[in-house]
Design a protein around this motif. Structure first.
Motif, short mmCIF file in Angstrom:
data_model
loop_
_atom_site.label_atom_id
_atom_site.label_comp_id
_atom_site.label_asym_id
_atom_site.label_seq_id
_atom_site.Cartn_x
_atom_site.Cartn_y
_atom_site.Cartn_z
N ARG A 195 0.85 -1.21 0.09
CA ARG A 195 0.09 -0.01 0.06
C ARG A 195 0.78 1.19 -0.12
NH1 ARG A 195 -0.17 1.75 5.34
NH2 ARG A 195 0.56 0.23 6.83
N GLU A 226 -5.97 -3.00 3.15
CA GLU A 226 -5.01 -3.41 1.93
C GLU A 226 -4.08 -4.28 2.25
OE1 GLU A 226 -5.52 -0.24 3.16
OE2 GLU A 226 -5.95 1.33 1.63
N ARG A 281 -4.18 1.34 -3.63
CA ARG A 281 -5.18 1.86 -2.85
C ARG A 281 -6.33 2.23 -3.54
NH1 ARG A 281 -3.45 7.91 -0.76
NH2 ARG A 281 -2.84 8.63 -2.97
#
Ligand SMILES: Nc1nc2c(ncn2[C@@H]2O[C@H](COP(=O)(O)OP(=O)(O)OP(=O)(O)O)[C@@H](O)[C@H]2O)c(=O)[nH]1
Ligand SMILES: [Mg+2]
Length: 448
Positions: free
Chosen positions: A227, A315, A278
């Motif tokens: 992420r 994530e 993301r």
């Protein structure tokens, strides 16, 4: 494909200026052509002769002072008469010499033609010819070592052993056919099965080496993913050794794929830094994320990067789940900070201090090529060889199934075994079409 009864010439050394440059002449007339141009009137076998080379036959002016060596057939690189002219390494001088040799009756060699002649004259087999190209193309010492092992005939020897074992089996089955009254007297079906199983096991271990060998020869693609802001670009820079990718404290810095090739224990690794994963905030980031996912799909290995100083985010969990079936290494970055996540299996590193980066390099090499034992043992590195050995294995498997199904006449088993042998023949070039030869030798450069 080519005619081989004429005499060929080319510059054998790399393009550009150097201390020395070599012009190589090969063919029945190599020696006669050379002496037409050289100031000295004769050449002795395998003796370096210091002399001058004239600008054309019958001219008195010379191009350069050179050292000429004659390697009489068949003890030469190509198996034909070869004369090597070692001149000063100026492209102008070397081209003038090639021009003079052509004026004296030789033709310019095509790429790979010297090595092709070596193959056609039985000096080397096809695996060794391919190894010459690989050795010249090697960009790491490990690649060079593997290519050299093949040049020395490691793979050829192993295939020869397999082929002999298979031939023995074929001979005994044929004997059973020739003397039908004796039935399987010369070999029991059970023994045939056991022999086949052991041959297949050998092929399996060679093929397992094949993946590692391919990675040594062709390199591997390693994609960094995670992420935003976990430190992918920072770690990328730490591995590459300079500030190649932009690093900022803003999440969503990297948008495009950034690629650098690094040498990790002799492996050429194409390292790819990607956009943080993301929900994208704009079009550029959306495109970045989609490129990141595509790169991940084609990677030989995925580096999953977590931020060890923060609790795992959703994530992170998604990414860990999405890559669970992939060849991957999970890295917990920012180990210089207090720990806040418990990703136990993850390798702790700090892109900022460099802690753990050396471990990561070792882990990369291990994950891609197994333990060190491989490093000199990998005999196969070439897709052509892998494909043919897979075919051979499939024929053996087919023969074995036929046997276990029972009541199958020897002819059927024999047909499969013969097919498997012809795959072996094709690897070493005992049987190869012009197309295959053309494909292999077009990779070479002129003069090889
Ligand atoms: N303390 C510490 N900070 C780090 C470390 N690695 C990266 N950082 C910091 O973390 C921030 C983000 O680093 P980047 O390398 O840009 O992170 P990224 O994962 O590439 O981020 P995106 O490109 O936005 O996806 C920067 O402020 C870095 O200085 C580390 O090992 N320790
Ligand atoms: Mg980045």
């Amino acid at each position: 494909m080519f005619s081989h009864d004429d005499t060929i010439v080319a510059i054998a050394t790399a393009a550009g200026r150097a201390g020395l440059g070599v012009v190589r002449i090969s063919g029945a007339d190599a020696r006669a052509i050379a002496t037409r141009l050289l100031e000295c009137r004769s050449l002795e076998p395998r003796r370096a002769t210091f002399t001058k080379v004239r600008i054309a036959p019958g001219e008195s002016r010379s191009v350069d002072e050179i050292v000429a060596t004659w390697f009489p057939a068949p003890r030469s690189y190509t198996g034909e008469h070869v004369v090597e002219l070692s001149a000063h390494g100026s492209p102008v001088v070397l081209e003038a010499i090639v021009g003079a040799v052509m004026a004296a009756g030789a033709r310019l060699a095509r790429p790979g033609e010297f090595t092709l002649r070596a193959f056609l004259n039985g000096r080397i087999d096809l695996v060794q010819a391919e190894a010459v190209a690989d050795l010249i193309a090697a960009s790491t010492p490990l690649q060079a070592r593997v290519a050299f092992a093949q040049l020395e005939g490691t793979l050829t020897t192993r295939i020869g052993e397999l082929d002999r074992a298979l031939l023995d089996l074929v001979a005994r089955l044929e004997a059973s056919l020739d003397f039908p009254d004796e039935g399987y007297h010369f070999i029991e079906p059970h023994d045939v099965g056991a022999h086949l199983a052991s041959l297949m096991a050998t092929l399996d271990s060679m093929l397992a080496d094949g993946r590692r060998g391919r990675i040594i020869r062709d390199g591997a693609t390693v994609v960094m993913t995670g992420r935003p802001n976990v430190g992918k670009s920072s770690l990328f820079n730490a591995l590459v050794g300079h500030d190649r990718a932009i690093v900022t404290s803003t999440a969503g810095t990297t948008r495009d794929l950034v690629t650098e090739t690094i040498d990790v224990e002799g492996l050429a690794i194409r390292l790819v830094d990607t956009a943080g994963l993301r929900e994208a905030r704009d079009d550029a980031e959306r495109e970045g994320v989609s490129r990141s996912l595509r790169a991940r799909d084609v990677a030989d290995l995925v580096l999953v990067i977590l931020d060890r100083s923060e609790p795992l985010a959703c994530e992170d969990h998604e990414l860990l789940a999405a890559t669970a079936q992939r060849e991957r290494i999970v890295v917990a970055n920012k180990s210089d900070r207090p720990q806040a996540c418990d990703a136990q299996a993850a390798l702790p590193v700090s892109a900022t201090t460099g802690d753990g980066v050396a471990h990561l390099r070792t882990a990369l090499a291990r994950a891609l090529t197994g333990d060190e034992a491989l490093h000199d043992g990998a005999a196969i590195s070439n897709v052509r060889h892998v494909t043919l050995l897979e075919q051979a294995r499939a024929h053996l498997a087919h023969a074995r199934e036929a046997l276990t199904a029972g009541a199958i006449p020897e002819e059927f088993v024999l047909a499969d075994l013969r097919e498997a042998r012809s795959c072996f023949d094709e690897v070493v070039g005992a049987r190869s079409s012009d197309d295959v030869l053309h494909h292999i030798f077009e990779r070479f450069c002129i003069g090889k």
